[in-house]
Enzyme design. Structure first.
Site, PDB file in Angstrom:
ATOM      1  CG  ASN A 146     -56.966 -26.402 105.628  1.00 24.45           C
ATOM      2  OD1 ASN A 146     -56.853 -25.378 106.279  1.00 24.45           O
ATOM      3  ND2 ASN A 146     -57.589 -26.435 104.457  1.00 24.45           N
ATOM      4  CD  GLU A 210     -60.172 -24.661 108.390  1.00 23.95           C
ATOM      5  OE1 GLU A 210     -59.567 -25.736 108.609  1.00 23.95           O
ATOM      6  OE2 GLU A 210     -59.714 -23.759 107.657  1.00 23.95           O
ATOM      7  CG  ASP A 259     -66.722 -19.076  91.199  1.00 26.33           C
ATOM      8  OD1 ASP A 259     -67.279 -19.723  92.094  1.00 26.33           O
ATOM      9  OD2 ASP A 259     -65.568 -18.649  91.295  1.00 26.33           O
TER      10      ASP A 259
HETATM   11  C1  LIG Z   1     -70.403 -23.578  98.699  1.00 28.48           C
HETATM   12  C2  LIG Z   1     -68.981 -23.094  98.683  1.00 28.48           C
HETATM   13  C3  LIG Z   1     -68.149 -23.414  97.613  1.00 28.48           C
HETATM   14  C4  LIG Z   1     -66.828 -22.982  97.583  1.00 28.48           C
HETATM   15  N1  LIG Z   1     -66.039 -23.327  96.530  1.00 28.48           N
HETATM   16  C5  LIG Z   1     -64.755 -22.912  96.489  1.00 28.48           C
HETATM   17  C6  LIG Z   1     -63.894 -23.268  95.395  1.00 28.48           C
HETATM   18  O1  LIG Z   1     -64.301 -23.947  94.470  1.00 28.48           O
HETATM   19  N2  LIG Z   1     -62.608 -22.840  95.401  1.00 28.48           N
HETATM   20  C7  LIG Z   1     -62.128 -22.060  96.424  1.00 28.48           C
HETATM   21  O2  LIG Z   1     -60.960 -21.678  96.402  1.00 28.48           O
HETATM   22  N3  LIG Z   1     -62.910 -21.700  97.470  1.00 28.48           N
HETATM   23  C8  LIG Z   1     -64.201 -22.109  97.521  1.00 28.48           C
HETATM   24  N4  LIG Z   1     -65.006 -21.755  98.574  1.00 28.48           N
HETATM   25  C9  LIG Z   1     -64.450 -20.906  99.631  1.00 28.48           C
HETATM   26  C10 LIG Z   1     -63.492 -21.666 100.520  1.00 28.48           C
HETATM   27  O3  LIG Z   1     -64.059 -22.832 101.025  1.00 28.48           O
HETATM   28  C11 LIG Z   1     -63.086 -20.779 101.674  1.00 28.48           C
HETATM   29  O4  LIG Z   1     -62.427 -19.656 101.151  1.00 28.48           O
HETATM   30  C12 LIG Z   1     -62.208 -21.459 102.690  1.00 28.48           C
HETATM   31  O5  LIG Z   1     -62.084 -20.602 103.770  1.00 28.48           O
HETATM   32  C13 LIG Z   1     -60.825 -21.758 102.202  1.00 28.48           C
HETATM   33  O6  LIG Z   1     -60.205 -22.587 103.137  1.00 28.48           O
HETATM   34  P1  LIG Z   1     -58.839 -22.244 103.897  1.00 28.48           P
HETATM   35  O7  LIG Z   1     -59.167 -21.239 104.958  1.00 28.48           O
HETATM   36  O8  LIG Z   1     -58.456 -23.543 104.461  1.00 28.48           O
HETATM   37  O9  LIG Z   1     -57.882 -21.706 102.899  1.00 28.48           O
HETATM   38  C14 LIG Z   1     -66.326 -22.188  98.637  1.00 28.48           C
HETATM   39  C15 LIG Z   1     -67.163 -21.873  99.709  1.00 28.48           C
HETATM   40  C16 LIG Z   1     -68.472 -22.313  99.737  1.00 28.48           C
HETATM   41  C17 LIG Z   1     -69.349 -21.951 100.914  1.00 28.48           C
END
Ligand SMILES: Cc1cc2nc3c(=O)[nH]c(=O)nc-3n(C[C@H](O)[C@H](O)[C@H](O)COP(=O)(O)O)c2cc1C
Length: 440
Positions: A146, A210, A259
């Site tokens: 993941n 991914e 955020d």
């Molecule tokens: C720059 C950036 C920062 C992010 N920071 C966070 C974070 O701190 N916590 C979070 O839950 N998702 C964060 N996200 C969103 C997750 O990376 C995104 O929802 C991701 O799809 C989650 O992964 P999963 O599909 O494996 O659950 C961020 C995305 C970006 C582009």
């Protein structure tokens, strides 16, 4: 195809989309303040001299569709279609024996995160935060990988606070490791090709790697290398990699942090990441992203735009759509075939993407990438008494203590059908091709 962040910076520079800062700058507030200026200019920025010797810092690689269009080798209007085309041809990453990210290797007591130019972004942030770290982990039962992005608060020489809550996949994986009484191993790549960040920011079915998406976007396998201290693989051309363990059953206060909604998320009990190894390239480039910036929004938007495009294509003749400047609001242009169709479009969009709160449906002659144009369509073509779709008690953005995100509004901002003589937009012949400078 650009292999890494460095070659992307080169491409941006040849397209006059890169600003170089030679003066020494401080990662605490000074860098993010300058990042805001670069964002306004729609350009990436590279800080060449930072008050953490040995590291450069970069930001705003993809602060505009123009930049994405360069990397996707298409026009800004066609990026979503190009995304869909590429992702429909899955390509697996490949593991190679070594890569530039191994040029410097530090282990155990050699690791000192205070050497990194971790940026303190906002006035009330709890401290420096890693915001562009691509987190790699594996499911303990299936071994599937993941990849996600999670904010990390600097807490000490080898210690970071990290937020990972279910249903986010990393949170689910942590729970599985915890049930086994074992720490969750993670590796964090910082300084990445935009496609790797896009892939990490994409929500796909649990169990989908991914890095396969990242490879598909590249149209070739992403090259990975094995980690030093954990059983994981990371991009071979990343600038910096942190490897280590998330401690089981250990929770510590993390935050506040400015955020993506432009507010501070409050202090919460979150997990602790102990870094056991740090590897990096020569003359490494530390990458940072301001949450809620145009760059952050573009990264979060694209995969969701692709999902919306596919859903709306089932019910209407969609022309274009945009989740910028906020991923809670979408403008969709269609070639309207029936009165009422825009409400079906909004309903399809709300069904496809639960965080979506506002959906404005406009005609094909409206530029969805220009918020002024969308407002113009709303002001001159929508009928508030008839053109609204209100959805109550629906699923929305999850962290919502005040129930602000549980209702949705669709707006039909299209002109009445078959009335183009009344609604044709006026034009000035030659206005697009004339250059004022030639007359001054
Ligand atoms: C720059 C950036 C920062 C992010 N920071 C966070 C974070 O701190 N916590 C979070 O839950 N998702 C964060 N996200 C969103 C997750 O990376 C995104 O929802 C991701 O799809 C989650 O992964 P999963 O599909 O494996 O659950 C961020 C995305 C970006 C582009």
């Amino acid at each position: 195809m650009q292999k890494d962040l460095r070659s992307c910076l080169q491409l941006l520079e040849t397209s006059d989309l890169l600003l170089r800062v030679k003066k020494e700058v401080n990662p605490r507030f000074e860098i993010p303040a300058l990042m805001k200026k670069a964002e306004k200019q729609g350009k990436a920025i590279l800080f060449e001299s930072v008050k953490r010797p040995g590291f450069r810092v970069t930001n705003n690689i993809c602060g505009s569709r123009k930049a994405f269009a360069l990397f996707f080798e298409t026009s800004p209007e066609k990026i979503v279609q190009e995304w869909i085309r590429r992702v429909n041809h899955p390509i697996k990453p490949e593991v190679c024996s070594s890569g530039p990210v191994k040029e410097t290797i530090k282990k155990g007591s050699e690791v000192d995160l205070s050497e990194l130019p971790i940026v303190t972004h906002c006035a009330k942030d709890a401290g420096p935060y890693i915001t562009a770290g691509i987190v790699v982990a594996k499911d303990p039962e299936t071994g599937t990988r993941n990849v996600s992005i999670n904010r990390m608060q600097y807490k000490g020489k080898n210690k970071l606070g990290i937020r990972m809550m279910p249903p986010q996949h990393l949170g689910l994986i942590r729970e599985k490791w915890e049930k086994k009484g074992k720490p969750l191993e993670i590796a964090v790549a910082i300084g990445s090709h935009p496609f790797d960040i896009l892939a990490a920011a994409t929500t796909v079915a649990y169990g989908t790697d991914e890095f396969t998406i990242s490879s598909s976007l590249r149209k070739e396998p992403l090259q990975l290398v094995k980690c030093e201290a954990v059983d994981l693989e990371v991009p071979a051309f990343a600038e910096i990699v942190l490897e280590g363990e998330v401690l089981p059953e250990v929770w510590e206060p993390e935050g506040p942090f400015g955020d993506f909604m432009q507010y501070y998320v409050p202090v919460m009990d979150n997990n602790v990441f102990i870094v056991k190894a740090l590897t990096h390239r020569k003359d490494p480039i530390y990458q940072t992203i301001q949450a809620g910036s145009l760059e952050d929004t573009h990264y979060l938007a694209l995969s969701r735009e692709a999902r919306l495009y596919q859903a709306v294509s089932q019910v209407a003749d969609i022309q274009a759509l945009s989740l910028v400047p906020t991923i809670l609001g979408c403008a969709i242009s269609i070639r309207k075939r029936f009165e009422g169709e825009p409400k079906n479009v909004a309903a399809a969009a709300f069904g496809a993407y639960s965080w979506l709160k506002y959906c404005v449906v406009v005609d094909h002659d409206v530029n969805v990438f220009d918020i002024n144009d969308v407002w113009w369509a709303m002001a001159t073509r929508s009928r508030p008494d008839r053109g609204l779709l209100i959805m109550e008690n629906a699923l929305g953005f999850p962290r919502d203590p005040f129930h602000i995100h549980t209702s949705k509004l669709g707006i039909d901002a299209t002109a009445p059908l078959n009335q183009w003589e009344e609604f044709e937009r006026k034009t000035v012949p030659g206005a697009d091709d004339i250059h004022l400078e030639d007359y001054l």
